[in-house]
Design a protein around this motif. Structure first.
Motif, PDB file in Angstrom:
ATOM      1  N   PRO A   1       0.873  -1.103   0.053  1.00 48.78           N
ATOM      2  CA  PRO A   1      -0.044  -0.032  -0.103  1.00 48.78           C
ATOM      3  C   PRO A   1       0.768   1.067   0.155  1.00 48.78           C
ATOM      4  O   PRO A   1       0.368   2.463  -0.678  1.00 48.78           O
ATOM      5  CB  PRO A   1      -1.026  -0.253   1.288  1.00 48.78           C
ATOM      6  CG  PRO A   1      -0.841  -1.448   1.600  1.00 48.78           C
ATOM      7  CD  PRO A   1       0.286  -2.231   0.999  1.00 48.78           C
ATOM      8  N   GLU A   2       2.000   1.237   0.720  1.00 48.29           N
ATOM      9  CA  GLU A   2       2.884   2.321   0.631  1.00 48.29           C
ATOM     10  C   GLU A   2       3.577   2.859  -0.600  1.00 48.29           C
ATOM     11  O   GLU A   2       4.236   3.780  -0.723  1.00 48.29           O
ATOM     12  CB  GLU A   2       4.050   2.215   1.771  1.00 48.29           C
ATOM     13  CG  GLU A   2       4.744   1.055   1.766  1.00 48.29           C
ATOM     14  CD  GLU A   2       4.147  -0.054   2.496  1.00 48.29           C
ATOM     15  OE1 GLU A   2       2.837  -0.254   2.878  1.00 48.29           O
ATOM     16  OE2 GLU A   2       4.985  -0.760   3.452  1.00 48.29           O
ATOM     17  N   ASP A   3       3.437   1.800  -1.547  1.00 50.89           N
ATOM     18  CA  ASP A   3       3.791   2.150  -3.051  1.00 50.89           C
ATOM     19  C   ASP A   3       2.674   2.926  -3.890  1.00 50.89           C
ATOM     20  O   ASP A   3       3.067   3.273  -4.795  1.00 50.89           O
ATOM     21  CB  ASP A   3       3.947   0.840  -3.747  1.00 50.89           C
ATOM     22  CG  ASP A   3       5.191  -0.026  -3.067  1.00 50.89           C
ATOM     23  OD1 ASP A   3       4.970  -1.457  -3.127  1.00 50.89           O
ATOM     24  OD2 ASP A   3       6.256   0.346  -2.783  1.00 50.89           O
ATOM     25  N   THR A   4       1.682   3.173  -3.254  1.00 42.12           N
ATOM     26  CA  THR A   4       0.543   4.221  -3.842  1.00 42.12           C
ATOM     27  C   THR A   4       1.169   5.542  -4.032  1.00 42.12           C
ATOM     28  O   THR A   4       1.676   6.036  -3.258  1.00 42.12           O
ATOM     29  CB  THR A   4      -0.521   4.074  -3.096  1.00 42.12           C
ATOM     30  OG1 THR A   4      -1.129   2.831  -2.937  1.00 42.12           O
ATOM     31  CG2 THR A   4      -1.689   4.975  -3.502  1.00 42.12           C
ATOM     32  N   ALA A   5       1.035   5.815  -5.431  1.00 44.59           N
ATOM     33  CA  ALA A   5       1.809   7.193  -5.757  1.00 44.59           C
ATOM     34  C   ALA A   5       1.538   7.428  -7.195  1.00 44.59           C
ATOM     35  O   ALA A   5       1.092   6.365  -7.990  1.00 44.59           O
ATOM     36  CB  ALA A   5       3.157   7.340  -5.763  1.00 44.59           C
ATOM     37  N   VAL A   6       1.665   8.631  -7.544  1.00 43.35           N
ATOM     38  CA  VAL A   6       1.712   9.020  -9.060  1.00 43.35           C
ATOM     39  C   VAL A   6       3.362   8.585  -9.573  1.00 43.35           C
ATOM     40  O   VAL A   6       4.171   9.406  -8.788  1.00 43.35           O
ATOM     41  CB  VAL A   6       1.146  10.365  -9.294  1.00 43.35           C
ATOM     42  CG1 VAL A   6       1.547  10.721 -10.852  1.00 43.35           C
ATOM     43  CG2 VAL A   6      -0.190  10.658  -8.859  1.00 43.35           C
ATOM     44  N   TYR A   7       3.549   8.024 -10.462  1.00 43.69           N
ATOM     45  CA  TYR A   7       4.806   7.608 -10.816  1.00 43.69           C
ATOM     46  C   TYR A   7       5.090   8.372 -12.297  1.00 43.69           C
ATOM     47  O   TYR A   7       4.340   8.489 -12.842  1.00 43.69           O
ATOM     48  CB  TYR A   7       5.055   5.851 -11.269  1.00 43.69           C
ATOM     49  CG  TYR A   7       4.998   5.204  -9.963  1.00 43.69           C
ATOM     50  CD1 TYR A   7       3.842   5.018  -8.978  1.00 43.69           C
ATOM     51  CD2 TYR A   7       6.037   4.556  -9.540  1.00 43.69           C
ATOM     52  CE1 TYR A   7       3.983   4.449  -7.770  1.00 43.69           C
ATOM     53  CE2 TYR A   7       6.163   3.901  -8.383  1.00 43.69           C
ATOM     54  CZ  TYR A   7       5.108   3.645  -7.559  1.00 43.69           C
ATOM     55  OH  TYR A   7       5.289   3.000  -6.518  1.00 43.69           O
ATOM     56  N   TYR A   8       6.135   9.097 -12.230  1.00 44.18           N
ATOM     57  CA  TYR A   8       6.643   9.879 -13.134  1.00 44.18           C
ATOM     58  C   TYR A   8       8.040   9.336 -13.838  1.00 44.18           C
ATOM     59  O   TYR A   8       8.660   8.895 -13.091  1.00 44.18           O
ATOM     60  CB  TYR A   8       6.966  11.279 -12.656  1.00 44.18           C
ATOM     61  CG  TYR A   8       5.780  12.069 -12.002  1.00 44.18           C
ATOM     62  CD1 TYR A   8       5.526  12.000 -10.763  1.00 44.18           C
ATOM     63  CD2 TYR A   8       4.822  12.835 -13.051  1.00 44.18           C
ATOM     64  CE1 TYR A   8       4.430  12.636 -10.268  1.00 44.18           C
ATOM     65  CE2 TYR A   8       3.937  13.711 -12.484  1.00 44.18           C
ATOM     66  CZ  TYR A   8       3.386  13.474 -11.155  1.00 44.18           C
ATOM     67  OH  TYR A   8       2.483  13.998 -10.568  1.00 44.18           O
ATOM     68  N   CYS A   9       8.073   9.344 -15.190  1.00 45.79           N
ATOM     69  CA  CYS A   9       9.197   9.046 -16.051  1.00 45.79           C
ATOM     70  C   CYS A   9       9.979  10.314 -15.970  1.00 45.79           C
ATOM     71  O   CYS A   9       9.540  11.395 -16.491  1.00 45.79           O
ATOM     72  CB  CYS A   9       8.643   8.508 -17.442  1.00 45.79           C
ATOM     73  SG  CYS A   9       9.923   8.070 -18.527  1.00 45.79           S
ATOM     74  N   LYS A  10      11.410  10.251 -15.927  1.00 46.55           N
ATOM     75  CA  LYS A  10      12.378  11.290 -16.227  1.00 46.55           C
ATOM     76  C   LYS A  10      13.428  10.937 -17.174  1.00 46.55           C
ATOM     77  O   LYS A  10      14.135   9.942 -17.056  1.00 46.55           O
ATOM     78  CB  LYS A  10      12.874  11.900 -14.976  1.00 46.55           C
ATOM     79  CG  LYS A  10      14.100  12.996 -15.160  1.00 46.55           C
ATOM     80  CD  LYS A  10      14.472  13.181 -13.796  1.00 46.55           C
ATOM     81  CE  LYS A  10      15.656  14.320 -13.501  1.00 46.55           C
ATOM     82  NZ  LYS A  10      16.385  14.372 -12.404  1.00 46.55           N
ATOM     83  N   ALA A  11      13.464  11.936 -18.017  1.00 47.21           N
ATOM     84  CA  ALA A  11      14.899  11.639 -18.964  1.00 47.21           C
ATOM     85  C   ALA A  11      15.927  12.824 -18.775  1.00 47.21           C
ATOM     86  O   ALA A  11      15.477  14.214 -18.656  1.00 47.21           O
ATOM     87  CB  ALA A  11      14.355  11.755 -20.348  1.00 47.21           C
ATOM     88  N   ALA A  12      17.087  12.408 -18.519  1.00 50.56           N
ATOM     89  CA  ALA A  12      18.142  13.463 -18.202  1.00 50.56           C
ATOM     90  C   ALA A  12      19.312  13.155 -19.052  1.00 50.56           C
ATOM     91  O   ALA A  12      20.059  11.965 -19.268  1.00 50.56           O
ATOM     92  CB  ALA A  12      18.639  13.364 -17.017  1.00 50.56           C
ATOM     93  N   LEU A  13      19.921  14.390 -19.788  1.00 49.79           N
ATOM     94  CA  LEU A  13      21.024  14.192 -20.541  1.00 49.79           C
ATOM     95  C   LEU A  13      21.744  15.622 -20.473  1.00 49.79           C
ATOM     96  O   LEU A  13      21.290  16.789 -20.910  1.00 49.79           O
ATOM     97  CB  LEU A  13      20.758  13.977 -21.935  1.00 49.79           C
ATOM     98  CG  LEU A  13      21.955  14.152 -22.776  1.00 49.79           C
ATOM     99  CD1 LEU A  13      23.103  12.874 -22.509  1.00 49.79           C
ATOM    100  CD2 LEU A  13      21.642  13.732 -24.214  1.00 49.79           C
ATOM    101  N   VAL A  14      22.854  15.914 -19.724  1.00 54.21           N
ATOM    102  CA  VAL A  14      23.603  17.039 -19.168  1.00 54.21           C
ATOM    103  C   VAL A  14      22.583  17.969 -18.585  1.00 54.21           C
ATOM    104  O   VAL A  14      22.019  17.527 -17.500  1.00 54.21           O
ATOM    105  CB  VAL A  14      24.126  17.570 -20.563  1.00 54.21           C
ATOM    106  CG1 VAL A  14      25.407  18.423 -19.928  1.00 54.21           C
ATOM    107  CG2 VAL A  14      24.938  16.422 -21.311  1.00 54.21           C
TER     108      VAL A  14
END
Length: 115
Positions: free
Chosen positions: A87-100
């Protein structure tokens, strides 16, 4: 311009599994470090897992042994396999891309773990 679209979220019972996908549109996906973050109700956005262009991974202590991040450079997609969900994994999950100095975020996908 890079766009990220997450999918795969939903409602799952404790102990269940989900696989999130993040589709990357733009150029040079293979060069980006990709990450999954999550933000629970009333909480800050925290790192869940990341994977570098070389395939090196990093996980939050709370998900080690349960979640696996992977990438498919042929499909410009990053995945988050989530097992033994709590239950503590409940959340909005976001993807991130990073380059420099370039950083891009997706719009997020809701994951709810509840009986």
């Amino acid at each position: 311009q890079v766009q990220l679209v997450e999918s795969g979220g939903g409602l799952v019972q404790p102990g269940g599994s989900l696989r999130l996908s993040c589709a990357f549109s733009g150029s040079s996906f293979s060069l980006y470090t990709m990450g999954w973050y999550r933000q629970g109700p009333g909480k800050q956005r925290d790192l869940v897992a990341s994977i570098t262009k070389d395939g090196n991974t990093n996980y939050a202590d709370s998900v080690k042994g349960r979640f696996t991040i992977s990438r498919d450079n042929a499909k410009d997609t990053v995945y988050l396999q989530m097992n033994s969900l709590k239950p503590e994994d409940t959340a909005v999950y976001y993807c991130k891309a990073a380059l420099v100095i370039r950083v891009y975020w997706g719009q997020g996908t809701q994951v709810t773990v509840s009986p």
